[in-house]
Design a protein around this motif. Structure first.
Motif, short mmCIF file in Angstrom:
data_model
loop_
_atom_site.label_atom_id
_atom_site.label_comp_id
_atom_site.label_asym_id
_atom_site.label_seq_id
_atom_site.Cartn_x
_atom_site.Cartn_y
_atom_site.Cartn_z
N ARG A 59 0.83 -1.22 0.00
CA ARG A 59 0.00 0.00 0.00
C ARG A 59 0.87 1.27 0.00
NH1 ARG A 59 -2.29 -0.37 4.82
NH2 ARG A 59 -0.83 1.11 5.68
N GLU A 60 1.91 1.28 0.82
CA GLU A 60 2.78 2.46 0.88
C GLU A 60 3.55 2.66 -0.42
OE1 GLU A 60 3.20 4.99 3.29
OE2 GLU A 60 1.26 4.09 3.70
N THR A 61 3.90 1.57 -1.08
CA THR A 61 4.58 1.69 -2.37
C THR A 61 3.64 2.34 -3.39
OG1 THR A 61 5.81 -0.33 -1.89
CG2 THR A 61 5.84 0.43 -4.15
N GLN A 62 2.39 1.92 -3.38
CA GLN A 62 1.41 2.52 -4.30
C GLN A 62 1.18 3.99 -3.95
OE1 GLN A 62 -1.65 -0.43 -3.57
NE2 GLN A 62 -1.54 -1.06 -5.71
N ARG A 63 1.10 4.29 -2.65
CA ARG A 63 0.82 5.66 -2.23
C ARG A 63 1.97 6.60 -2.58
NH1 ARG A 63 1.76 9.11 1.82
NH2 ARG A 63 3.09 7.68 2.97
N THR A 64 3.20 6.17 -2.32
CA THR A 64 4.37 7.03 -2.55
C THR A 64 4.91 6.92 -3.97
OG1 THR A 64 5.84 5.31 -1.69
CG2 THR A 64 5.06 6.98 -0.13
N ASN A 65 4.51 5.85 -4.68
CA ASN A 65 4.94 5.60 -6.05
C ASN A 65 6.46 5.64 -6.20
OD1 ASN A 65 4.40 4.87 -8.66
ND2 ASN A 65 4.10 6.96 -9.39
N ILE A 66 7.14 4.93 -5.32
CA ILE A 66 8.60 4.82 -5.41
C ILE A 66 8.93 4.00 -6.64
CG2 ILE A 66 10.66 3.87 -4.31
CD1 ILE A 66 9.38 4.51 -1.63
N GLU A 67 9.69 4.59 -7.55
CA GLU A 67 9.93 3.96 -8.84
C GLU A 67 10.64 2.61 -8.72
OE1 GLU A 67 12.45 5.01 -12.83
OE2 GLU A 67 11.40 6.64 -11.82
N GLU A 68 11.64 2.52 -7.85
CA GLU A 68 12.40 1.28 -7.71
C GLU A 68 11.65 0.24 -6.88
OE1 GLU A 68 13.64 4.26 -6.67
OE2 GLU A 68 14.91 4.74 -8.38
N GLY A 69 10.58 0.64 -6.25
CA GLY A 69 9.80 -0.28 -5.42
C GLY A 69 10.33 -0.35 -4.00
N CYS A 70 9.54 -0.97 -3.14
CA CYS A 70 9.93 -1.19 -1.76
C CYS A 70 10.26 -2.66 -1.61
CB CYS A 70 8.79 -0.82 -0.81
SG CYS A 70 8.39 0.93 -0.85
N PRO A 100 18.74 0.66 1.76
CA PRO A 100 19.20 1.85 1.06
C PRO A 100 18.03 2.76 0.71
CG PRO A 100 19.18 -0.02 -0.44
CD PRO A 100 18.82 -0.55 0.93
N ALA A 101 18.31 4.03 0.58
CA ALA A 101 17.25 5.02 0.39
C ALA A 101 16.45 4.75 -0.88
CB ALA A 101 17.84 6.42 0.35
N THR A 102 17.07 4.13 -1.87
CA THR A 102 16.35 3.86 -3.12
C THR A 102 15.48 2.62 -3.05
OG1 THR A 102 18.22 2.61 -3.95
CG2 THR A 102 18.11 4.95 -4.55
N ASN A 103 15.64 1.80 -2.00
CA ASN A 103 14.87 0.56 -1.91
C ASN A 103 14.56 0.18 -0.46
OD1 ASN A 103 15.16 -2.65 -3.51
ND2 ASN A 103 13.59 -1.13 -3.76
N PRO A 104 13.91 1.09 0.32
CA PRO A 104 13.57 0.75 1.71
C PRO A 104 12.43 -0.25 1.74
CG PRO A 104 12.54 2.80 1.09
CD PRO A 104 13.37 2.38 -0.08
N ASN A 105 12.05 -0.72 2.94
CA ASN A 105 10.91 -1.65 2.98
C ASN A 105 9.58 -0.92 3.18
OD1 ASN A 105 10.76 -1.17 5.78
ND2 ASN A 105 11.67 -3.13 6.32
N CYS A 106 9.61 0.40 3.34
CA CYS A 106 8.41 1.25 3.33
C CYS A 106 7.43 0.97 4.46
CB CYS A 106 7.69 1.18 2.00
SG CYS A 106 8.65 1.80 0.62
N LEU A 107 7.85 0.31 5.52
CA LEU A 107 6.95 0.11 6.65
C LEU A 107 6.86 1.40 7.44
CD1 LEU A 107 8.01 -3.43 7.88
CD2 LEU A 107 6.12 -2.82 6.39
N LEU A 108 5.68 1.71 7.95
CA LEU A 108 5.49 2.93 8.72
C LEU A 108 6.13 2.82 10.10
CD1 LEU A 108 1.82 3.72 7.70
CD2 LEU A 108 3.93 4.72 6.80
N ASN A 109 6.19 1.59 10.63
CA ASN A 109 6.88 1.38 11.91
C ASN A 109 7.26 -0.10 12.02
OD1 ASN A 109 4.47 0.08 12.56
ND2 ASN A 109 3.67 1.85 13.63
N SER A 110 8.15 -0.39 12.97
CA SER A 110 8.51 -1.78 13.22
C SER A 110 7.35 -2.47 13.93
CB SER A 110 9.76 -1.85 14.09
OG SER A 110 10.87 -1.31 13.41
N ARG A 111 7.26 -3.77 13.81
CA ARG A 111 6.20 -4.54 14.45
C ARG A 111 6.82 -5.61 15.33
NH1 ARG A 111 1.11 -4.17 11.66
NH2 ARG A 111 1.27 -2.77 9.92
N SER A 112 6.28 -5.77 16.53
CA SER A 112 6.82 -6.74 17.47
C SER A 112 6.04 -8.04 17.45
CB SER A 112 6.80 -6.18 18.89
OG SER A 112 7.60 -5.03 18.97
#
Length: 160
Positions: free
Chosen positions: A41-52, A70-82
């Protein structure tokens, strides 16, 4: 009276621990599923070209790590999950795998550098090791489903 209470405690304690372990496994399974869906969902919202990209190393026995680099390919999670205590993740199906989501909604799954069509993440808990759940991701649509591990295979839960 004390003997009866002792017998009841001895009988119910193992089944209660197993029940708690199953609930904790279900919770960890939901966290993994939600993280993958959030990444897409975050990849679609931010439209990161290289993807998450969610790497197998982002998922540890205690949590799913939010990774900015790396900044060009983060995992795009809003926060860590326990994960709940005692969660175990089997490496047999997901070690070295990465899930890449693109702004179009498509998902690519890589084992090293080789594309694969399905990846399964197997979870259990030390309190109930026989109760094993899984999260399965299918490319290219990015279907994320949960199921139970039966005989080493992820059997998807049926939706009625």
């Amino acid at each position: 009276m004390i003997i009866i209470v002792g017998i009841l405690a001895a009988v119910t304690t193992p089944s209660l621990a197993g029940f708690v372990g199953q609930q904790q496994t279900n919770q960890a399974t939901s966290e993994v599923q939600a993280s993958i869906l959030e990444m897409v969902r975050e990849t679609q919202r931010t439209n990161i070209e290289e993807g998450c990209k969610l790497l197998s190393s982002d998922i540890t026995v205690t949590r799913i790590i939010r990774r900015f680099t790396p900044a060009t390919n983060p995992n795009c999670l809003l926060n860590s999950r326990s994960f709940p205590p005692g969660t175990t993740i089997a490496d047999n199906n997901f070690n070295g795998v990465s899930i890449v989501a693109y702004g179009t909604g498509n998902v690519r799954i890589l084992s090293g550098t080789n594309p694969i069509s399905i990846a399964s993440i197997q979870l259990s808990n030390t309190k109930s090791p026989a109760f094993q759940r899984c999260v399965q991701v299918a490319a290219p649509q990015g279907l994320v489903r949960t199921g139970r591990m039966i005989g080493g295979t992820c059997v998807i839960d049926q939706i009625n």
